[in-house]
Design a protein around this motif. Structure first.
Motif, short mmCIF file in Angstrom:
data_model
loop_
_atom_site.label_atom_id
_atom_site.label_comp_id
_atom_site.label_asym_id
_atom_site.label_seq_id
_atom_site.Cartn_x
_atom_site.Cartn_y
_atom_site.Cartn_z
N GLY A 89 0.81 -1.24 -0.35
CA GLY A 89 -0.37 0.07 0.11
C GLY A 89 0.95 1.07 0.22
N TRP A 90 2.09 1.01 0.98
CA TRP A 90 2.87 2.64 0.60
C TRP A 90 3.90 2.42 -0.36
N CYS A 91 3.90 1.85 -0.99
CA CYS A 91 4.60 1.52 -2.25
C CYS A 91 3.91 2.13 -3.48
N LEU A 92 2.41 1.91 -3.94
CA LEU A 92 1.46 1.83 -5.11
C LEU A 92 1.29 2.96 -3.98
N TYR A 93 1.07 3.74 -2.73
CA TYR A 93 0.33 5.80 -2.36
C TYR A 93 1.68 6.34 -2.96
N PHE A 94 3.38 5.91 -3.36
CA PHE A 94 4.13 6.79 -3.09
C PHE A 94 4.62 7.05 -4.37
N GLN A 95 4.34 5.63 -5.50
CA GLN A 95 4.54 4.94 -6.08
C GLN A 95 6.44 5.49 -6.09
N THR A 96 7.18 4.95 -5.67
CA THR A 96 8.16 4.34 -5.45
C THR A 96 9.24 3.64 -5.95
N GLU A 97 8.49 2.15 -6.28
CA GLU A 97 8.91 1.32 -6.26
C GLU A 97 8.87 0.52 -8.49
N GLY A 98 9.49 -0.31 -9.25
CA GLY A 98 8.52 -0.62 -9.86
C GLY A 98 8.42 -1.87 -10.58
N ILE A 99 7.96 -2.15 -11.54
CA ILE A 99 6.43 -3.93 -11.70
C ILE A 99 7.39 -4.40 -11.14
N LEU A 100 8.65 -4.76 -11.18
CA LEU A 100 9.58 -6.02 -10.84
C LEU A 100 9.26 -6.47 -9.02
N MET A 101 9.16 -5.35 -8.43
CA MET A 101 9.27 -5.03 -7.12
C MET A 101 7.67 -5.15 -6.37
N LEU A 102 6.75 -4.50 -7.59
CA LEU A 102 5.27 -4.43 -6.67
C LEU A 102 4.70 -5.96 -7.55
N PHE A 103 5.50 -6.69 -8.23
CA PHE A 103 4.80 -8.03 -8.84
C PHE A 103 5.79 -8.96 -7.19
N HIS A 104 6.50 -8.49 -7.04
CA HIS A 104 6.95 -9.31 -5.65
C HIS A 104 6.37 -9.77 -4.67
N HIS A 105 5.69 -8.26 -4.53
CA HIS A 105 5.39 -7.96 -3.21
C HIS A 105 3.83 -8.91 -3.66
N THR A 106 3.40 -8.41 -4.66
CA THR A 106 2.13 -9.04 -5.20
C THR A 106 1.79 -11.01 -4.88
N LEU A 107 2.84 -11.46 -5.80
CA LEU A 107 3.21 -12.96 -5.33
C LEU A 107 3.60 -13.24 -3.92
N SER A 108 3.69 -12.48 -2.79
CA SER A 108 4.32 -12.97 -1.60
C SER A 108 3.38 -12.52 -1.25
N ILE A 109 2.12 -11.88 -1.13
CA ILE A 109 0.63 -11.55 -0.79
C ILE A 109 0.19 -12.37 -1.23
N CYS A 110 -0.35 -12.91 -2.60
CA CYS A 110 -1.14 -14.36 -2.36
C CYS A 110 -0.87 -15.50 -2.29
N GLY A 111 0.73 -16.30 -1.88
CA GLY A 111 1.49 -16.97 -1.48
C GLY A 111 0.66 -17.46 -0.21
#
Length: 244
Positions: A89-111
């Motif tokens: 949520g913080w990364c999406l709000y401040f838009q500090t990370e790229g697609i790869l890190m957001l994908f990593h976070h999403t995979l971790s959450i889903c897993g």
């Protein structure tokens, strides 16, 4: 499931509250400073907890992939899931990370959601959390050293060395063993196997980036050493440079 939802919610609120406190205590610092303090604290706590579960409490992830979740595994994953929800949520709000890190976070959450929902496979996912998070405190320390102007010192060199060493040894080497045990076992869900392989591919992409960083650093050092040996650095007399 109600108990798990309550644990995850409490974890999310606790990390958010901690971030708010850091922001209040460090008003002269950026929001990223406070967020990275939370990340550093999470990395240390979860590395210790997941390491204890994987190495001491058990069951052993390389032989018991797909086994039923223990209460301690559920607590650790709930704590981690709450943090990842906060950080995404913080990364999406401040838009500090790229697609790869957001994908990593999403995979971790889903897993973690799938594992907690199915009631099994926390053994191997907890092990993945351990080998992934063990390098996080070093990564955050490196960032803080840069911010404080202390990165280009012996301490920065030590942090970089152990970060690369642990990343290659545990996240890549240890991660490969965990993925092999997970994929070859008949017990884990095919969805978790696919997600685990995707996570490992992300780690390999990170490894390529780290390899480029190491190469740049070594070339820079070799250039500095060659310059010193060839006598191209300015001479000094009583602390002052002298012309050639």
């Amino acid at each position: 499931m109600v108990s798990i939802l309550l644990q995850v919610t409490c974890s999310f609120l606790a990390w958010l509250f901690l971030y708010t406190c850091f922001c209040c205590w460090n008003k002269h610092r950026s929001h990223e400073w406070s967020c990275r303090l939370v990340t550093l604290l999470h990395g240390v706590i979860v590395t210790c907890l997941s390491g204890y579960v994987a190495l001491l409490d058990g069951p052993w992830p390389l032989t018991h992939a797909g086994s039923s979740n223990t209460s301690l595994q559920i607590h650790v994953l709930s704590l981690t899931l709450g943090y990842f929800l906060f950080d995404l949520g913080w990364c999406l709000y401040f838009q500090t990370e790229g697609i790869l890190m957001l994908f990593h976070h999403t995979l971790s959450i889903c897993g973690m959601i799938v594992v907690l929902g199915l009631g099994k496979s926390a053994t191997e996912v907890n092990a993945v959390v351990f080998v992934s998070e063990i390098t996080n405190p070093l990564l955050q320390t490196r960032w803080f050293l840069r911010e404080m102007g202390c990165y280009h010192t012996w301490l920065g060199e030590v942090v970089d060395f152990f970060f690369v060493f642990l990343f290659l040894g545990l996240r890549i080497g240890g991660g490969a063993l965990i993925m092999h045990a997970m994929v070859t076992s008949p017990h884990p869900s095919w969805l978790l196997k696919a997600g685990g392989l995707a996570m490992y591919v992300v780690s390999l992409v990170f490894m390529v980036e780290i390899g480029r960083f190491v190469r740049r650093k070594m070339l820079k050092k070799c250039g500095s050493w060659a310059s010193v040996r060839s006598g191209n650095t300015p001479g000094k007399t009583n602390g002052h440079s002298t012309p050639h």
